[in-house]
Enzyme design. Sequence first.
Site, PDB file in Angstrom:
ATOM      1  N   GLU A 278       0.887  -1.180   0.064  1.00 37.69           N
ATOM      2  CA  GLU A 278      -0.023   0.057  -0.028  1.00 37.69           C
ATOM      3  C   GLU A 278       0.685   1.385   0.126  1.00 37.69           C
ATOM      4  OE1 GLU A 278      -3.077   0.077  -0.439  1.00 37.69           O
ATOM      5  OE2 GLU A 278      -3.298  -2.411  -0.228  1.00 37.69           O
TER       6      GLU A 278
ATOM      7  N   ASP B 177      22.566  15.906 -29.932  1.00 40.80           N
ATOM      8  CA  ASP B 177      23.128  16.745 -31.107  1.00 40.80           C
ATOM      9  C   ASP B 177      24.406  17.626 -31.168  1.00 40.80           C
ATOM     10  OD1 ASP B 177      22.437  17.761 -33.800  1.00 40.80           O
ATOM     11  OD2 ASP B 177      21.519  19.654 -32.771  1.00 40.80           O
TER      12      ASP B 177
ATOM     13  N   ASP C 235      18.380  20.338 -29.662  1.00 43.35           N
ATOM     14  CA  ASP C 235      17.627  21.645 -29.420  1.00 43.35           C
ATOM     15  C   ASP C 235      16.841  22.287 -30.501  1.00 43.35           C
ATOM     16  OD1 ASP C 235      20.003  22.093 -31.252  1.00 43.35           O
ATOM     17  OD2 ASP C 235      20.005  24.143 -30.706  1.00 43.35           O
TER      18      ASP C 235
ATOM     19  N   ASP D 203      15.497  17.736 -34.300  1.00 43.73           N
ATOM     20  CA  ASP D 203      15.771  16.569 -33.032  1.00 43.73           C
ATOM     21  C   ASP D 203      14.508  16.202 -32.396  1.00 43.73           C
ATOM     22  OD1 ASP D 203      18.270  16.749 -33.364  1.00 43.73           O
ATOM     23  OD2 ASP D 203      18.353  18.703 -31.948  1.00 43.73           O
TER      24      ASP D 203
END
Length: 349
Positions: A11, A53, A321, A325
Site C-alpha cells: 500500500e 545533437d 535543441d 531533433d
Amino acid sequence: ALSVAVGLTPEMLPMVINACLAKGSAVMGKKQTVVKNINAMQGFGSMDILCVDKTGTLTGDVISLEYYMDILGNESERVLDLAYLNSLYHTGVKNHLDHAILKCQDMPGHGAHFQQLMNQYRKLDELPFDYERRFASILVQNGQENLLIIKGSVDEVCRRCDYVEYKGVRRVKENEDASVHAIVDEMLEDGMKVLAVAYKPMQRDQLHREDEHGFILLGYLAFFDAPKRTAAAAIDKLQKLHVGIRVLTGDQKDVAVSICRRLGIDTTETLTGRELEQLTDDEMPIRIEHATVFAELSPKQKVQILQTLQANGHTVGFLGDGMNDLPAIGESDVGISVDTAAEAVKEGA
C-alpha cells in the site's frame, strides 16, 4: 507487527516511490533543471547512453559566417549575394546558418547594398530544404531574367552542377571533384560547416523537381561554430558515471569528427547516414552499438539509431535543441532540451 508491515508495504510502495521521485526533481530544480514529467526521473537515473545533437548542444548557439568564396577560395561578394537571397526568401524552417547569412546586412556599409538587392530581385517560387535533397531552391526574378538559386550540402549541390563559374562559365571537367574537395576538406578538418551555392537561368516562373539539375557552381560559404566551454567537462563527468556518449548530427562527417576530438569524444567508429542505409539487418545492431559519432543523418535516421540502441538493451536519453531533433526526443526514454532550444522542442521534451 510483522503482519501489519506485510500489509502496509504494497500500500505504501507507490507513495514511497513518488516521494523519492519528487525529492529527485527538487534536487534537479536546484541545479537549474526543470523536470516536466516526474516519471522521467526513473529513466534519467537508469540511463546508460546519452545521444546528443551537435549544433547548439555541444557547440555554441551563435554561428558566424567566416568566409564567402569562389570555387578557388577567393572572397566573392556574388556568392554572398545569392546566398543572402536564398536565405531571405525561403519559407522553410530557418536554421542557425540562415540567421548567420542574414546578419550580413548589419555589417558596416552593407545595409544599403542588401536593401537594393531585395528591391532588385523578387521571389517567384521555391522548393524548401529537405533531408533527401539537402539543399533549398529559390526562383527569383531580376527584370526579365529568372534565376534559380540553390544553397546546401556541398556534395549534393556539386552533384547537380554541370558548369563552374570562374572568370567566365565553363563545363565541369572529369576530375573537377578533386579540386573541389581540396578546398572544402581543409575547412571541414578545421571544424567549419561548409555550404555550396549554385545557380542557373530559368525561363519558367514556376519551379519543379526536374528543374534541379544543370547548375553553375558559384562558390562556398564557411561557418564556424565553436564548442561550448562547459561541454568537455560535462562529457568527462558523464563518462566517469559510465554513461556512453553518442553524437547524432546532420552535419558533414569531417566537421562532426573535428568537434568531437576537441571535446574528448572517441571518434574511432563513425557512421554516416548513407552508410547506415547500406547496412543489413544483421549488421545494423552491431555497427550502431560500437559507433560513437553519427553524421549526415536525417531526423528519421536519428530515431532509427535510438530504437536500435533500445533494442540492444540500453536506456537511452536524447539531448537536442532543433526541430529536426524533435522526433528523436519523443522516441527516447529521457528527452532533454537545452535552454536555447526551439519552443516546440521544449514542449516535446
